[in-house]
Design an enzyme around this catalytic site. Structure first.
Site, mmCIF file in Angstrom:
data_model
loop_
_atom_site.group_PDB
_atom_site.id
_atom_site.type_symbol
_atom_site.label_atom_id
_atom_site.label_comp_id
_atom_site.label_asym_id
_atom_site.label_seq_id
_atom_site.Cartn_x
_atom_site.Cartn_y
_atom_site.Cartn_z
ATOM 1 N N CYS A 1 0.847 -1.194 0.000
ATOM 2 C CA CYS A 1 0.000 0.000 0.000
ATOM 3 C C CYS A 1 0.885 1.248 0.000
ATOM 4 C CB CYS A 1 -0.934 -0.031 1.200
ATOM 5 S SG CYS A 1 -2.107 -1.406 1.143
ATOM 6 N N ARG B 1 -0.667 3.933 -2.504
ATOM 7 C CA ARG B 1 -1.709 3.702 -3.517
ATOM 8 C C ARG B 1 -3.082 3.551 -2.890
ATOM 9 N NH1 ARG B 1 -3.695 -1.362 -3.546
ATOM 10 N NH2 ARG B 1 -2.502 -2.927 -2.416
ATOM 11 N N SER B 2 -3.144 3.030 -1.640
ATOM 12 C CA SER B 2 -4.415 2.690 -1.006
ATOM 13 C C SER B 2 -4.293 2.893 0.490
ATOM 14 C CB SER B 2 -4.760 1.229 -1.321
ATOM 15 O OG SER B 2 -5.906 0.804 -0.614
ATOM 16 N N CYS B 3 -5.314 3.504 1.087
ATOM 17 C CA CYS B 3 -5.215 3.818 2.513
ATOM 18 C C CYS B 3 -6.541 3.614 3.229
ATOM 19 C CB CYS B 3 -4.758 5.259 2.698
ATOM 20 S SG CYS B 3 -4.525 5.720 4.423
ATOM 21 N N ASP B 4 -6.563 2.695 4.186
ATOM 22 C CA ASP B 4 -7.670 2.477 5.108
ATOM 23 C C ASP B 4 -7.534 3.553 6.194
ATOM 24 O OD1 ASP B 4 -9.130 1.660 7.363
ATOM 25 O OD2 ASP B 4 -8.762 -0.464 7.027
ATOM 26 N N ASN C 1 0.624 4.537 9.051
ATOM 27 C CA ASN C 1 1.395 5.090 7.938
ATOM 28 C C ASN C 1 2.007 6.439 8.290
ATOM 29 O OD1 ASN C 1 -1.325 3.913 5.946
ATOM 30 N ND2 ASN C 1 0.603 2.843 6.263
ATOM 31 N N ILE D 1 -12.838 4.723 3.621
ATOM 32 C CA ILE D 1 -13.384 4.219 4.878
ATOM 33 C C ILE D 1 -14.302 3.058 4.517
ATOM 34 C CG2 ILE D 1 -14.812 4.742 6.895
ATOM 35 C CD1 ILE D 1 -14.017 7.693 6.564
ATOM 36 N N TYR D 2 -14.053 1.887 5.075
ATOM 37 C CA TYR D 2 -14.927 0.736 4.801
ATOM 38 C C TYR D 2 -16.312 0.976 5.403
ATOM 39 C CZ TYR D 2 -11.167 -2.201 2.963
ATOM 40 O OH TYR D 2 -10.159 -2.722 2.189
#
Length: 283
Positions: free
Chosen positions: A160, A180-183, A191, A222-223
């Site tokens: 990520c 590239r991708s962040c929760d 991070n 955000i999930y």
């Protein structure tokens, strides 16, 4: 702290729902976020609107710098974040390249410390950067990348936070990190901490002053199962002032980071925080 909360609110206000085939859980998503951390001023970017377990984030960074490929090695230094991806990810469990329990494959630090060259030899990206910076060299390619498309099938997860670029201006070292991708509820504070600590450590072991770390995120999300906790709990809390980070002054070299340094060589001073929030983790 304000940057974190501003990004979370932006996702809630402007985000678009995106179906995630890998996890089966959709995400509220925005594209492009830029954050920065003043490492030179020691404004440690830890979340204060919930308790953040910063030592696990630092332990994970140490594992990357050492080139670990086993979740067991990460657990041994106080980081449990790789247990699920190594052992509960069905696609990885079915992958013929998986070497057994706790194996992560060729991800993150494995690429940083042992990038496979066409002739079969290994390139130690991190050592090249450290050696150059110690000698005052910035060839505008002082880059450590974990992103190797040719070996995606050899690891349990595509990286990520995938690339770190170091820039030396005079005697001050800067870092630009690409993700590239962040929760955002779960991963982002890890991070942030890792960007800050990576610059602080690289400046220390190469003999320079730390400047700022610039953190560039492409897909911030955000999930769906995290949204109520972020919207109705965390964003309702007022942040506390940023604390500071103290690093053991005996840490002086890459060899130190590879051998004896532990997460207990890092201490946060003045950390005030609200109660922890149990966000669900989506594998």
């Amino acid at each position: 702290m304000k940057q974190y909360l501003k990004l979370a609110q932006r996702i809630i206000d402007e985000g678009i729902w995106v179906e995630n085939k890998r996890t089966g859980t959709r995400c509220l998503t925005v594209v492009n976020a830029d954050l920065e951390y003043d490492v030179g001023a020691n404004q440690f970017p830890i979340i204060t609107t919930r308790k953040s377990y910063y030592k696990a984030a630092i332990a994970e960074l140490l594992g990357y710098l050492r080139g670990y490929s086993s979740a067991a090695d990460f657990r041994a230094i106080g980081c449990n974040t790789w247990n699920a991806n190594a052992n509960d990810n069905q696609a990885w469990l079915n992958n013929p390249h998986r070497a057994g329990e706790d194996d992560m494959g060729r991800v993150y630090g494995v690429q940083a410390r042992g990038w496979q060259k066409p002739d079969g030899s290994k390139l130690d990206q991190l050592k090249k950067v450290v050696d150059n910076l110690k000698n005052g060299i910035d060839d505008r390619a002082e880059i450590v990348t974990f992103y190797n498309p040719g070996e995606f099938e050899l690891g349990c997860l595509r990286p990520c936070m995938h690339t770190h670029t170091f820039s030396l201006l005079g005697d001050t070292l800067y870092l630009t990190s690409y993700q590239r991708s962040c929760d955002v509820p779960l991963g982002l504070n890890f991070n942030q901490i890792q960007c800050f600590v990576l610059l602080a450590l690289m400046a220390r072991i190469t003999g320079h002053k730390p400047g700022k770390a610039y953190h560039k995120i492409v897909n911030a999300h955000i999930y769906e199962n995290q949204l109520p906790l972020m919207r109705d709990v965390q964003l309702k809390r007022d942040p506390y002032p940023s604390p500071t980070l103290t690093i053991n002054p005996e840490i002086k070299s890459l060899e130190d980071l590879e051998t004896w340094v532990t997460r207990d060589d890092f201490q946060v001073e003045g950390y005030q925080y609200h109660p922890a929030i149990a966000y669900p983790f989506t594998v």
